[in-house]
Design a protein around this motif. Structure first.
Motif, PDB file in Angstrom:
ATOM      1  N   GLU A  51     112.310 130.809  34.170  1.00 48.74           N
ATOM      2  CA  GLU A  51     113.433 129.907  34.404  1.00 48.74           C
ATOM      3  C   GLU A  51     112.939 128.558  34.918  1.00 48.74           C
ATOM      4  OE1 GLU A  51     116.969 130.718  36.989  1.00 48.74           O
ATOM      5  OE2 GLU A  51     116.848 132.602  35.859  1.00 48.74           O
ATOM      6  N   GLY A  52     112.015 128.588  35.869  1.00 50.53           N
ATOM      7  CA  GLY A  52     111.479 127.354  36.433  1.00 50.53           C
ATOM      8  C   GLY A  52     110.718 126.534  35.396  1.00 50.53           C
ATOM      9  N   GLU A  53     109.949 127.185  34.552  1.00 51.84           N
ATOM     10  CA  GLU A  53     109.198 126.466  33.524  1.00 51.84           C
ATOM     11  C   GLU A  53     110.128 125.793  32.541  1.00 51.84           C
ATOM     12  OE1 GLU A  53     106.480 129.117  31.666  1.00 51.84           O
ATOM     13  OE2 GLU A  53     105.183 129.240  33.421  1.00 51.84           O
ATOM     14  N   GLY A  54     111.197 126.499  32.166  1.00 51.20           N
ATOM     15  CA  GLY A  54     112.161 125.915  31.224  1.00 51.20           C
ATOM     16  C   GLY A  54     112.806 124.671  31.804  1.00 51.20           C
ATOM     17  N   GLY A  55     113.107 124.670  33.108  1.00 54.36           N
ATOM     18  CA  GLY A  55     113.733 123.516  33.741  1.00 54.36           C
ATOM     19  C   GLY A  55     112.790 122.330  33.811  1.00 54.36           C
ATOM     20  N   SER A  56     111.530 122.556  34.129  1.00 56.89           N
ATOM     21  CA  SER A  56     110.582 121.447  34.223  1.00 56.89           C
ATOM     22  C   SER A  56     110.252 120.903  32.837  1.00 56.89           C
ATOM     23  CB  SER A  56     109.312 121.866  34.959  1.00 56.89           C
ATOM     24  OG  SER A  56     108.594 122.815  34.190  1.00 56.89           O
ATOM     25  N   ARG A  57     110.266 121.782  31.831  1.00 57.75           N
ATOM     26  CA  ARG A  57     110.013 121.317  30.475  1.00 57.75           C
ATOM     27  C   ARG A  57     111.116 120.371  30.002  1.00 57.75           C
ATOM     28  NH1 ARG A  57     108.603 126.410  27.307  1.00 57.75           N
ATOM     29  NH2 ARG A  57     106.534 126.546  28.158  1.00 57.75           N
ATOM     30  N   SER A  58     112.370 120.699  30.270  1.00 55.87           N
ATOM     31  CA  SER A  58     113.473 119.845  29.812  1.00 55.87           C
ATOM     32  C   SER A  58     113.469 118.515  30.562  1.00 55.87           C
ATOM     33  CB  SER A  58     114.813 120.558  29.958  1.00 55.87           C
ATOM     34  OG  SER A  58     115.106 120.771  31.326  1.00 55.87           O
ATOM     35  N   SER A  59     113.119 118.500  31.841  1.00 53.84           N
ATOM     36  CA  SER A  59     113.067 117.227  32.558  1.00 53.84           C
ATOM     37  C   SER A  59     111.904 116.375  32.067  1.00 53.84           C
ATOM     38  CB  SER A  59     112.973 117.454  34.062  1.00 53.84           C
ATOM     39  OG  SER A  59     111.730 118.039  34.390  1.00 53.84           O
ATOM     40  N   GLY A  60     110.817 117.019  31.623  1.00 55.87           N
ATOM     41  CA  GLY A  60     109.690 116.289  31.037  1.00 55.87           C
ATOM     42  C   GLY A  60     110.100 115.610  29.733  1.00 55.87           C
ATOM     43  N   TRP A  61     110.869 116.311  28.912  1.00 52.27           N
ATOM     44  CA  TRP A  61     111.357 115.712  27.655  1.00 52.27           C
ATOM     45  C   TRP A  61     112.320 114.564  27.946  1.00 52.27           C
ATOM     46  CZ3 TRP A  61     109.254 115.949  23.183  1.00 52.27           C
ATOM     47  CH2 TRP A  61     108.505 117.048  22.811  1.00 52.27           C
ATOM     48  N   GLY A  62     113.139 114.726  28.953  1.00 46.68           N
ATOM     49  CA  GLY A  62     114.086 113.666  29.323  1.00 46.68           C
ATOM     50  C   GLY A  62     113.364 112.401  29.761  1.00 46.68           C
ATOM     51  N   LEU A  63     112.326 112.589  30.541  1.00 48.82           N
ATOM     52  CA  LEU A  63     111.518 111.451  30.987  1.00 48.82           C
ATOM     53  C   LEU A  63     110.832 110.776  29.805  1.00 48.82           C
ATOM     54  CD1 LEU A  63     110.446 109.835  33.383  1.00 48.82           C
ATOM     55  CD2 LEU A  63     108.587 111.487  33.570  1.00 48.82           C
ATOM     56  N   LEU A  64     110.309 111.575  28.889  1.00 54.71           N
ATOM     57  CA  LEU A  64     109.645 111.039  27.701  1.00 54.71           C
ATOM     58  C   LEU A  64     110.625 110.261  26.815  1.00 54.71           C
ATOM     59  CD1 LEU A  64     106.990 110.918  26.124  1.00 54.71           C
ATOM     60  CD2 LEU A  64     107.707 112.999  24.930  1.00 54.71           C
ATOM     61  N   VAL A  65     111.812 110.793  26.609  1.00 58.09           N
ATOM     62  CA  VAL A  65     112.830 110.116  25.795  1.00 58.09           C
ATOM     63  C   VAL A  65     113.268 108.819  26.472  1.00 58.09           C
ATOM     64  CG1 VAL A  65     115.212 110.287  24.950  1.00 58.09           C
ATOM     65  CG2 VAL A  65     113.622 112.191  24.614  1.00 58.09           C
ATOM     66  N   THR A  66     113.474 108.881  27.789  1.00 54.16           N
ATOM     67  CA  THR A  66     113.877 107.676  28.531  1.00 54.16           C
ATOM     68  C   THR A  66     112.802 106.596  28.445  1.00 54.16           C
ATOM     69  OG1 THR A  66     115.166 109.031  30.056  1.00 54.16           O
ATOM     70  CG2 THR A  66     114.601 106.818  30.795  1.00 54.16           C
ATOM     71  N   ALA A  67     111.547 106.982  28.616  1.00 54.42           N
ATOM     72  CA  ALA A  67     110.441 106.016  28.532  1.00 54.42           C
ATOM     73  C   ALA A  67     110.334 105.438  27.117  1.00 54.42           C
ATOM     74  CB  ALA A  67     109.132 106.674  28.931  1.00 54.42           C
ATOM     75  N   GLY A  68     110.476 106.292  26.103  1.00 54.77           N
ATOM     76  CA  GLY A  68     110.418 105.813  24.714  1.00 54.77           C
ATOM     77  C   GLY A  68     111.535 104.844  24.400  1.00 54.77           C
ATOM     78  N   LEU A  69     112.748 105.170  24.816  1.00 55.02           N
ATOM     79  CA  LEU A  69     113.892 104.291  24.581  1.00 55.02           C
ATOM     80  C   LEU A  69     113.734 102.972  25.334  1.00 55.02           C
ATOM     81  CD1 LEU A  69     116.641 103.961  23.255  1.00 55.02           C
ATOM     82  CD2 LEU A  69     117.664 105.038  25.264  1.00 55.02           C
ATOM     83  N   GLY A  70     113.266 103.049  26.584  1.00 58.66           N
ATOM     84  CA  GLY A  70     113.036 101.828  27.366  1.00 58.66           C
ATOM     85  C   GLY A  70     111.992 100.939  26.718  1.00 58.66           C
ATOM     86  N   GLY A  71     110.902 101.542  26.271  1.00 56.09           N
ATOM     87  CA  GLY A  71     109.851 100.778  25.599  1.00 56.09           C
ATOM     88  C   GLY A  71     110.350 100.128  24.319  1.00 56.09           C
ATOM     89  N   ALA A  72     111.162 100.863  23.553  1.00 57.72           N
ATOM     90  CA  ALA A  72     111.713 100.307  22.313  1.00 57.72           C
ATOM     91  C   ALA A  72     112.631  99.122  22.605  1.00 57.72           C
ATOM     92  CB  ALA A  72     112.463 101.383  21.535  1.00 57.72           C
ATOM     93  N   LEU A  73     113.435  99.219  23.660  1.00 56.54           N
ATOM     94  CA  LEU A  73     114.326  98.108  24.020  1.00 56.54           C
ATOM     95  C   LEU A  73     113.555  96.878  24.489  1.00 56.54           C
ATOM     96  CD1 LEU A  73     117.236 100.035  25.785  1.00 56.54           C
ATOM     97  CD2 LEU A  73     117.289  98.887  23.560  1.00 56.54           C
ATOM     98  N   VAL A  74     112.491  97.085  25.255  1.00 57.17           N
ATOM     99  CA  VAL A  74     111.660  95.961  25.697  1.00 57.17           C
ATOM    100  C   VAL A  74     111.002  95.289  24.493  1.00 57.17           C
ATOM    101  CG1 VAL A  74     109.539  95.368  26.964  1.00 57.17           C
ATOM    102  CG2 VAL A  74     111.279  96.810  28.033  1.00 57.17           C
ATOM    103  N   ALA A  75     110.501  96.085  23.553  1.00 52.22           N
ATOM    104  CA  ALA A  75     109.883  95.526  22.347  1.00 52.22           C
ATOM    105  C   ALA A  75     110.904  94.753  21.519  1.00 52.22           C
ATOM    106  CB  ALA A  75     109.259  96.637  21.508  1.00 52.22           C
ATOM    107  N   LEU A  76     112.112  95.297  21.371  1.00 55.32           N
ATOM    108  CA  LEU A  76     113.173  94.606  20.628  1.00 55.32           C
ATOM    109  C   LEU A  76     113.521  93.283  21.299  1.00 55.32           C
ATOM    110  CD1 LEU A  76     115.286  94.630  18.346  1.00 55.32           C
ATOM    111  CD2 LEU A  76     116.812  95.809  19.940  1.00 55.32           C
ATOM    112  N   TYR A  77     113.610  93.294  22.611  1.00 57.45           N
ATOM    113  CA  TYR A  77     113.902  92.070  23.362  1.00 57.45           C
ATOM    114  C   TYR A  77     112.802  91.029  23.145  1.00 57.45           C
ATOM    115  CZ  TYR A  77     114.628  88.936  27.302  1.00 57.45           C
ATOM    116  OH  TYR A  77     114.808  87.817  28.079  1.00 57.45           O
ATOM    117  N   ALA A  78     111.546  91.459  23.210  1.00 60.95           N
ATOM    118  CA  ALA A  78     110.416  90.532  23.057  1.00 60.95           C
ATOM    119  C   ALA A  78     110.386  89.907  21.669  1.00 60.95           C
ATOM    120  CB  ALA A  78     109.104  91.260  23.332  1.00 60.95           C
TER     121      ALA A  78
END
Length: 179
Positions: free
Chosen positions: A13-40
């Motif tokens: 149960e604990g591993e599943g929870g940390s895995r999903s938060s890791g994916w959330g962080l990765l998606v957030t970072a990817g989306l943020g990076g894409a927005l910064v690149a689009l802005y630039a």
């Protein structure tokens, strides 16, 4: 329940929870990076529309470039293109033997112009600068090209751009004659 299963169940149960938060962080970072690149990338193209006089990038057609080159026939020396955009006129003039310089506010267009000049083999006869036309002296250029949208032509032919060029030419003329 078997003691081995009891120990394993909470861990899964604990591993599943940390895995999903890791994916959330990765998606957030990817989306943020894409927005910064689009802005630039988009900002240099959008900000001209926010000025008092909107001067967007409008590429010159082959016919328009030929018209400019026709006006430059029987002329020589240095040439400057104010608001050079992607460098089409500067590169065409360099191919005709001019030492050509382009000034442009948009850094992406300046970098692209430099690449095109290199690709077309005229990078030795061209220079491109990221600069505002009000901060540059045009007095040492024999040929000044102001080509673009109607708003730029109006400024160049009736107002401050023409006044700036004429004043610099007059000052350069006085400097040469005072020697």
């Amino acid at each position: 329940m078997c003691p081995a299963l009891a120990k394993a169940a909470p861990r899964e149960e604990g591993e599943g929870g940390s895995r999903s938060s890791g994916w959330g962080l990765l998606v957030t970072a990817g989306l943020g990076g894409a927005l910064v690149a689009l802005y630039a990338v988009a900002t240099p193209f959008v900000t001209p529309a926010l000025r008092k006089v909107c001067l967007p990038f409008v590429p010159a057609t082959a016919e328009q470039i030929q018209n400019v080159l026709k006006m430059l026939e029987n002329r020589s020396g240095s040439l400057v293109d104010i608001g050079s955009g992607d460098g089409r006129i500067v590169i065409a003039a360099a191919k005709k033997g001019f030492q050509a310089v382009g000034y442009e506010l948009n850094p992406w267009l300046v970098w692209y112009s430099r690449y095109r000049a290199w690709r077309d083999g005229v990078h030795q006869n061209t220079k491109f600068y990221i600069s505002d036309l009000w901060k540059v002296s045009f007095s040492h250029y024999r040929n000044v090209v102001v080509f673009g949208v109607p708003q730029m032509k109006f400024l160049a032919l009736t107002g401050p751009v023409e006044d700036k060029i004429n004043m610099e030419r007059a000052l350069a003329y006085e400097d040469v004659n005072s020697l």
